[in-house]
Design an enzyme around this catalytic site. Structure first.
Site, mmCIF file in Angstrom:
data_model
loop_
_atom_site.group_PDB
_atom_site.id
_atom_site.type_symbol
_atom_site.label_atom_id
_atom_site.label_comp_id
_atom_site.label_asym_id
_atom_site.label_seq_id
_atom_site.Cartn_x
_atom_site.Cartn_y
_atom_site.Cartn_z
ATOM 1 N N GLU A 151 24.310 55.262 -13.068
ATOM 2 C CA GLU A 151 25.421 55.724 -12.235
ATOM 3 C C GLU A 151 25.117 57.072 -11.598
ATOM 4 O O GLU A 151 25.481 57.314 -10.437
ATOM 5 C CB GLU A 151 26.705 55.799 -13.068
ATOM 6 C CG GLU A 151 27.309 54.447 -13.417
ATOM 7 C CD GLU A 151 26.561 53.717 -14.524
ATOM 8 O OE1 GLU A 151 26.734 52.490 -14.671
ATOM 9 O OE2 GLU A 151 25.789 54.390 -15.252
ATOM 10 N N PHE B 282 32.648 53.725 -16.058
ATOM 11 C CA PHE B 282 31.335 54.335 -15.865
ATOM 12 C C PHE B 282 31.371 55.508 -14.878
ATOM 13 O O PHE B 282 30.364 56.169 -14.666
ATOM 14 C CB PHE B 282 30.328 53.283 -15.385
ATOM 15 C CG PHE B 282 30.264 52.064 -16.260
ATOM 16 C CD1 PHE B 282 30.537 52.141 -17.622
ATOM 17 C CD2 PHE B 282 29.959 50.825 -15.721
ATOM 18 C CE1 PHE B 282 30.492 51.018 -18.439
ATOM 19 C CE2 PHE B 282 29.914 49.681 -16.526
ATOM 20 C CZ PHE B 282 30.176 49.788 -17.882
ATOM 21 N N HIS C 274 35.641 49.312 -21.300
ATOM 22 C CA HIS C 274 35.444 48.491 -20.107
ATOM 23 C C HIS C 274 36.778 48.088 -19.474
ATOM 24 O O HIS C 274 36.837 47.104 -18.728
ATOM 25 C CB HIS C 274 34.644 47.225 -20.443
ATOM 26 C CG HIS C 274 33.187 47.467 -20.641
ATOM 27 N ND1 HIS C 274 32.691 48.103 -21.757
ATOM 28 C CD2 HIS C 274 32.116 47.182 -19.863
ATOM 29 C CE1 HIS C 274 31.370 48.178 -21.665
ATOM 30 N NE2 HIS C 274 31.001 47.631 -20.521
#
Length: 330
Positions: free
Chosen positions: A64, A90, A133
């Site tokens: 990322e 993320f 997530h």
């Protein structure tokens, strides 16, 4: 008034927006994990590699920091990068690039350098994906000066707002929701964009104002339909853009209804609803007939257990209970 012409899915609308903007402006570059050969995890970028080639649709390593750092460099050099960070969870990995570089460069260079990047990311809640997530994180980026934050609820808005974001000279966080990717809706055959910072009243009513965005819009509209049978008329506002916030539309609605309920799929503490209610109290407190109500998931990480997830995520019943609370007050 834009004339509608075709029925497409949310994912297809986004794909069309990317295609059209890449065709219109050769400076538009896509980069991210699995967006090229694989066509994206949810196929939003399907077919774009074949059309525009690997120099404009770039499969990146799982990094990322690398994705956003590269996008910033591209933007500084005059390109218009659209970076994909697979999930909002993320975004903290590349927080330094986003917060201390992307949105600060223009300010710190006295306008001489800018990095107009778009960051697409996909919310995935209620599927047992667990605590790392399934986070939304939208309010964090509303808090930081410089970001545009967008979360559309339907194909028409998704396409029009993504095109506007790509053409913008600001840094944009574009939040898509996985539950919406197969949602169908009408879009025009021709070219169109939607102004960033403009909310839409999806349903008019006189008893209570409800703000919502992304996947919560359908939940709220279904709840409003049920409440109509009980004589409660809800005015439903799809925020579309979380920042800049369309304060005018919200305040005018509250002045008419006298009540405000905020619904969000991000946590309520220091959240979207908190900001909206603060502004309502600053600008329209004399019109309120009842204390504002915030509806959001509990302030805990999202669980993975299906039974617990069902209790965690928003539902029509939770929205209806919140609306009745503000109505019954007076």
């Amino acid at each position: 008034m834009v004339k509608m012409g075709r029925i497409v899915t949310f994912a297809s609308a986004l794909n069309e927006a990317l295609y059209e903007e890449m065709e219109r402006d050769e400076r538009v570059i896509l980069l991210g994990e699995d967006i090229g050969v694989f066509g994206g995890v949810y196929k939003v970028t399907k077919g774009l590699l074949e059309k525009f080639g690997p120099s404009r649709v770039i499969d990146t390593p799982i990094s990322e920091e690398g994705i956003i750092g590269t996008a910033i460099g591209m933007a500084i050099m005059g390109l218009k990068p659209v970076a994909e960070i697979m999930y909002p969870d993320f975004l903290p990995v590349c927080m330094n690039q986003l917060v201390n570089n992307a949105v600060k460069i223009k300010y710190m260079s006295n306008g001489k350098v800018s990095s107009p990047i778009v960051v697409r990311t996909c919310i995935i809640q209620g599927r047992g994906s667990g605590a790392t997530h399934s986070q939304v994180l939208i309010p964090i980026f509303m808090h930081i000066p410089g970001f545009q934050v967008i979360a559309p609820s339907n194909p028409y808005d998704a396409k029009g707002l993504l095109k506007s974001a790509i053409r913008s000279e600001r840094v944009t966080l574009f939040f898509e929701n996985v539950v919406l990717y197969q949602k169908k809706g009408e879009i025009p055959d021709g070219e169109y964009t939607i102004p960033i910072g403009s909310a839409e009243i999806k349903r008019k009513g006189k008893d209570v104002t409800i703000t919502c965005f992304s996947s919560t819009v359908d939940i709220v509209l279904n709840a409003a339909l049920k409440l109509e049978k009980e004589g409660i008329e809800c005015e439903v506002i799809d925020l579309r853009t979380l920042w800049p916030l369309d304060e005018k539309t919200i305040i005018e609605s509250v002045k008419k209804t006298g009540r405000i309920v905020t619904v969000e799929n991000s946590w309520g503490v220091c959240g979207v609803g908190s900001e909206i209610i603060t502004r309502v109290c600053e600008k329209a407190i004399d019109y309120l007939l009842a204390p504002p109500v915030r509806i959001s998931p509990p302030h805990i990480p999202e669980p993975a257990s299906p039974a617990l997830v069902k209790k965690y995520v928003l539902s029509e019943d939770k929205v209806i209970d919140g609306i009745k609370k503000v109505i019954e007050y007076g």
